[in-house]
Design a protein around this motif. Structure first.
Motif, PDB file in Angstrom:
ATOM      1  N   ASN A 396       0.940  -1.209   0.014  1.00  0.00           N
ATOM      2  CA  ASN A 396       0.103  -0.121   0.131  1.00  0.00           C
ATOM      3  C   ASN A 396       0.961   1.370   0.057  1.00  0.00           C
ATOM      4  N   THR A 397       0.170   2.220  -0.384  1.00  0.00           N
ATOM      5  CA  THR A 397       1.183   3.667  -0.329  1.00  0.00           C
ATOM      6  C   THR A 397       0.321   4.713  -0.011  1.00  0.00           C
ATOM      7  N   LEU A 398       0.722   5.519   1.113  1.00  0.00           N
ATOM      8  CA  LEU A 398       0.181   6.497   1.856  1.00  0.00           C
ATOM      9  C   LEU A 398       0.828   7.751   1.393  1.00  0.00           C
ATOM     10  N   SER A 399      -0.085   8.800   1.468  1.00  0.00           N
ATOM     11  CA  SER A 399       0.388  10.278   1.203  1.00  0.00           C
ATOM     12  C   SER A 399      -0.230  11.247   2.337  1.00  0.00           C
ATOM     13  N   GLU A 400       0.155  12.538   1.674  1.00  0.00           N
ATOM     14  CA  GLU A 400       0.045  13.563   2.638  1.00  0.00           C
ATOM     15  C   GLU A 400      -1.223  13.430   3.457  1.00  0.00           C
ATOM     16  N   GLY A 401      -1.569  13.696   4.754  1.00  0.00           N
ATOM     17  CA  GLY A 401      -2.405  13.711   5.609  1.00  0.00           C
ATOM     18  C   GLY A 401      -2.823  12.090   6.004  1.00  0.00           C
ATOM     19  N   ASP A 402      -2.408  11.258   5.543  1.00  0.00           N
ATOM     20  CA  ASP A 402      -2.641   9.900   6.109  1.00  0.00           C
ATOM     21  C   ASP A 402      -1.630   9.553   7.215  1.00  0.00           C
ATOM     22  N   PHE A 403      -2.078   8.586   7.922  1.00  0.00           N
ATOM     23  CA  PHE A 403      -1.322   8.200   9.113  1.00  0.00           C
ATOM     24  C   PHE A 403      -0.963   6.736   9.051  1.00  0.00           C
ATOM     25  N   PHE A 404       0.112   6.286   9.917  1.00  0.00           N
ATOM     26  CA  PHE A 404       0.495   4.966  10.004  1.00  0.00           C
ATOM     27  C   PHE A 404       1.202   4.827  11.383  1.00  0.00           C
ATOM     28  N   GLY A 405       1.435   3.533  11.621  1.00  0.00           N
ATOM     29  CA  GLY A 405       2.172   3.172  12.930  1.00  0.00           C
ATOM     30  C   GLY A 405       1.115   3.182  14.067  1.00  0.00           C
ATOM     31  N   GLU A 406      -0.163   3.322  13.848  1.00  0.00           N
ATOM     32  CA  GLU A 406      -1.188   3.372  14.829  1.00  0.00           C
ATOM     33  C   GLU A 406      -1.365   1.729  15.434  1.00  0.00           C
ATOM     34  N   MET A 407      -1.194   0.781  14.677  1.00  0.00           N
ATOM     35  CA  MET A 407      -1.427  -0.528  14.941  1.00  0.00           C
ATOM     36  C   MET A 407      -0.482  -1.132  15.997  1.00  0.00           C
ATOM     37  N   GLY A 408       0.784  -0.635  16.047  1.00  0.00           N
ATOM     38  CA  GLY A 408       1.712  -0.883  17.271  1.00  0.00           C
ATOM     39  C   GLY A 408       1.529  -0.030  18.525  1.00  0.00           C
ATOM     40  N   LEU A 409       1.227   0.984  18.122  1.00  0.00           N
ATOM     41  CA  LEU A 409       0.892   1.831  19.214  1.00  0.00           C
ATOM     42  C   LEU A 409      -0.377   1.876  19.932  1.00  0.00           C
ATOM     43  N   PHE A 410      -1.418   1.315  19.365  1.00  0.00           N
ATOM     44  CA  PHE A 410      -2.858   1.204  19.902  1.00  0.00           C
ATOM     45  C   PHE A 410      -2.666  -0.065  20.694  1.00  0.00           C
ATOM     46  N   THR A 411      -2.516  -1.033  19.897  1.00  0.00           N
ATOM     47  CA  THR A 411      -2.723  -2.587  20.342  1.00  0.00           C
ATOM     48  C   THR A 411      -1.292  -3.088  21.117  1.00  0.00           C
ATOM     49  N   GLY A 412      -0.231  -2.577  21.153  1.00  0.00           N
ATOM     50  CA  GLY A 412       0.798  -2.734  22.049  1.00  0.00           C
ATOM     51  C   GLY A 412       1.548  -3.886  21.232  1.00  0.00           C
ATOM     52  N   GLU A 413       1.277  -4.512  20.149  1.00  0.00           N
ATOM     53  CA  GLU A 413       1.842  -5.429  19.345  1.00  0.00           C
ATOM     54  C   GLU A 413       3.109  -4.922  18.484  1.00  0.00           C
ATOM     55  N   PRO A 414       4.006  -5.725  18.248  1.00  0.00           N
ATOM     56  CA  PRO A 414       5.144  -5.244  17.461  1.00  0.00           C
ATOM     57  C   PRO A 414       4.814  -4.736  16.102  1.00  0.00           C
ATOM     58  N   ARG A 415       5.477  -3.741  15.436  1.00  0.00           N
ATOM     59  CA  ARG A 415       4.897  -3.249  14.181  1.00  0.00           C
ATOM     60  C   ARG A 415       4.893  -4.292  13.203  1.00  0.00           C
ATOM     61  N   SER A 416       3.536  -3.978  12.471  1.00  0.00           N
ATOM     62  CA  SER A 416       3.250  -5.210  11.782  1.00  0.00           C
ATOM     63  C   SER A 416       3.988  -5.226  10.097  1.00  0.00           C
ATOM     64  N   ALA A 417       4.592  -4.222   9.823  1.00  0.00           N
ATOM     65  CA  ALA A 417       4.957  -4.064   8.513  1.00  0.00           C
ATOM     66  C   ALA A 417       6.139  -3.251   8.434  1.00  0.00           C
ATOM     67  N   ASN A 418       7.005  -3.075   7.561  1.00  0.00           N
ATOM     68  CA  ASN A 418       7.880  -1.984   7.367  1.00  0.00           C
ATOM     69  C   ASN A 418       7.139  -0.752   6.348  1.00  0.00           C
ATOM     70  N   VAL A 419       7.689   0.467   6.921  1.00  0.00           N
ATOM     71  CA  VAL A 419       7.108   1.451   6.323  1.00  0.00           C
ATOM     72  C   VAL A 419       8.152   2.522   5.776  1.00  0.00           C
ATOM     73  N   ALA A 420       8.376   2.714   4.537  1.00  0.00           N
ATOM     74  CA  ALA A 420       9.604   3.185   3.853  1.00  0.00           C
ATOM     75  C   ALA A 420       9.201   4.628   3.287  1.00  0.00           C
ATOM     76  N   ALA A 421       9.846   5.458   3.324  1.00  0.00           N
ATOM     77  CA  ALA A 421       9.739   6.745   2.543  1.00  0.00           C
ATOM     78  C   ALA A 421       9.802   6.631   1.074  1.00  0.00           C
ATOM     79  N   ALA A 422       8.894   6.849   0.225  1.00  0.00           N
ATOM     80  CA  ALA A 422       8.941   6.808  -1.261  1.00  0.00           C
ATOM     81  C   ALA A 422       9.677   7.744  -1.917  1.00  0.00           C
ATOM     82  N   GLU A 423       9.636   8.969  -1.438  1.00  0.00           N
ATOM     83  CA  GLU A 423      10.664  10.038  -1.689  1.00  0.00           C
ATOM     84  C   GLU A 423      10.934  10.635  -0.623  1.00  0.00           C
ATOM     85  N   GLU A 424      11.564  12.107  -0.622  1.00  0.00           N
ATOM     86  CA  GLU A 424      12.005  12.815   0.493  1.00  0.00           C
ATOM     87  C   GLU A 424      10.744  13.143   1.482  1.00  0.00           C
TER      88      GLU A 424
END
Ligand code: CMP
Length: 489
Positions: A396-424
């Motif tokens: 999946n690709t997320l852009s300006e205004g989208d959020f991520f990292g909420e799964m680990g933060l709110f469930t206390g589980e380890p991060r479910s995926a890698n999230v990398a910058a697609a550009e600067e």
């Protein structure tokens, strides 16, 4: 040489060979007649004088025969030499080096032929003469020490062929230039100041020579620097395009622009590029530097100056990445998840969030890590990735205004995926402590979040082909685990 000139040489050669052969064939017939005449002429009064004249005539004739034979051999060798030069080697760059070898072979042929011819005429073995005269050999050897040294170094170089005419060579302490000529004595180089440097083969054989072959794509490095406030991704893109357009830069290989060092005064960069014509590398380097300057002027990018004062002054340039609280507030207000929050709550959240910048392809979140915060994309975009056969696959690709990292933060589980910058990409990081009071006051936040998490999980599960729970069941489970993680009733 034109072909009719070659033909002319060939006719002269044939006539010469024919004439010499005629003399050699007819000589045995004329010889007794001439001898008889000489003996008769000088022996008319005194018989002994006639004998002496006869043997002198014999010796003279032998010398003449040796000269004729040597003349014939000389003509044959020369003819074949010129034939090889004009035809076989005409199109190869190594003709100068091959001249050396041809000269050596010619000398060997002359010496061997001379030895054989003298032996056939006088019955004297010259090899014993050459081998026996040790003192002569020592004297000649000492006298020709340098010459022979050059000759043998030249022969070794001929066998090795480390460079050819037209190559650019750099010889330590002697200079850099284009090879103009290679002979049995040494090498002639034309420097970039248009001077001629002659280096003997013997000296050359002892040096470590750097060669940039004429028919090779040779590379160069050009250095420059920028202030720390200038984005590296932007610099790479800009300079690469600038360098590509410079004349004499080969289009076959894409220039490389990379960070050499994070220096005291700024970011130190190097450009690696490949040249069409290496002999013009000074001009090309200079042109690249000039184009970099103009590109920097256009883009308002600054070179780093070696002064600390400048660094302190330039702190004012930092807001490039350090966004003001109001900009962050506006960004968070646009995020649908935070829509239920009051302006005051959003402002608090903005103050508690931290702006962070990432380069293209840099990991922001790593699968398996502990998640203590979530992120809102302020500028740029990110790729959500899972590993497939050891390689990252974007789901999946997320852009300006989208959020991520909420799964680990709110469930206390380890991060479910890698999230990398697609550009600067610039993200706003929000820690758990800043969110907890908002969740207490806005239970609908938890509900909206649970939905998003469930959807994302479903996609993850589908991609991982592990999870077969339905999205609804998932959502309920997540709702409960968020509540328990934050200790909500
Ligand atoms: P977290 O598990 O903390 O870290 C990885 C993040 O990737 C995750 O939170 C989500 O925010 C995000 N993520 C996971 N799966 C998806 C998906 N299918 N679509 C969008 N984002 C996702």
């Amino acid at each position: 040489m034109k072909s009719n000139e070659l033909r002319k040489h060939f006719f002269i050669f044939i006539i010469f060979v024919a004439a010499v052969s005629f003399v050699l064939v007819t000589l045995p017939f004329i010889e007794p007649i001439l001898r008889q005449y000489v003996v008769g002429f000088f022996g008319a009064t005194d018989g002994r004088m006639g004998e002496t004249a006869g043997s002198l005539f014999d010796t003279l004739l032998k010398v003449i025969k040796i000269l004729i034979w040597m003349g014939l051999i000389f003509a044959v060798v020369r003819f074949f030499n010129s034939l090889i030069t004009r035809t076989i080697l005409r199109n190869t760059g190594s003709s100068e080096l091959t001249t050396l070898l041809r000269n050596v072979i010619s000398i060997v042929i002359f010496v061997v032929s001379f030895t054989i011819i003298v032996k056939s005429q006088f019955d004297t073995d010259l090899t014993t003469f050459f081998a026996g005269s040790t003192i002569l050999a020592v004297v000649i050897g000492l006298a020709l020490q340098d010459t022979l040294g050059n000759l043998f170094a030249g022969i070794a170089m001929q066998a090795d062929q480390p460079f050819q005419v037209g190559d650019v060579v750099n010889i330590p302490n002697k200079g850099t230039g284009t090879v103009e000529n290679v002979s049995w004595r040494g090498v002639k180089i034309r420097t970039f100041q248009n001077k001629i440097v002659l280096i003997s083969n013997a000296v050359l054989g002892k040096e470590a020579i750097e060669v940039a072959p004429r028919d090779n794509l040779n590379a160069r490095l050009v250095f420059f620097n920028t202030l720390y406030s200038v984005s590296p991704a932007r610099t790479v893109h800009l300079i690469r395009e600038v360098v590509r357009q410079v004349e004499n830069v080969s289009p076959k290989i894409r220039p490389i622009v990379r960070i050499r060092n994070l220096g005291d005064n700024g970011i130190d960069w190097e450009i690696k590029y490949w040249l069409e014509d290496y002999t013009k590398y000074n001009d090309t380097d200079a042109l690249i530097r000039m184009r970099v300057w103009y590109a920097f002027q256009r883009e308002d990018i600054h070179f780093a100056f070696p002064t600390r004062t400048l660094y302190i002054e330039n702190q004012s340039l930092e807001p490039n990445f350090e966004e003001s609280a109001s900009e962050i507030f506006e960004r968070l207000s646009d995020v649908p998840l935070f829509a239920p929050l009051t302006d005051e709550e959003t402002r608090k959240l903005a103050r508690a969030s931290e702006a962070k910048i990432f380069s293209p392809n840099e990991l922001i979140v790593r699968k398996g890590d502990e998640g203590g915060s979530m992120f809102v994309i302020h500028h740029g975009s990110v790729k959500v990735q899972i590993m497939e056969n050891g390689f990252p696959k974007t789901i999946n690709t997320l852009s300006e205004g989208d959020f991520f990292g909420e799964m680990g933060l709110f469930t206390g589980e380890p991060r479910s995926a890698n999230v990398a910058a697609a550009e600067e990409t610039e993200v706003l990081e929000i820690k758990q402590a800043a969110l907890k009071p908002l969740f207490d006051a806005n239970p609908e936040l938890v509900e909206a979040l649970s939905k998003t998490i469930a959807e994302r999980r479903a996609l993850l599960a589908q991609k991982n082909t592990e999870n077969n729970q339905t999205t609804e069941e998932e959502s309920k489970g997540i709702f409960n685990s968020i509540k328990s993680f934050f200790g909500l009733s």
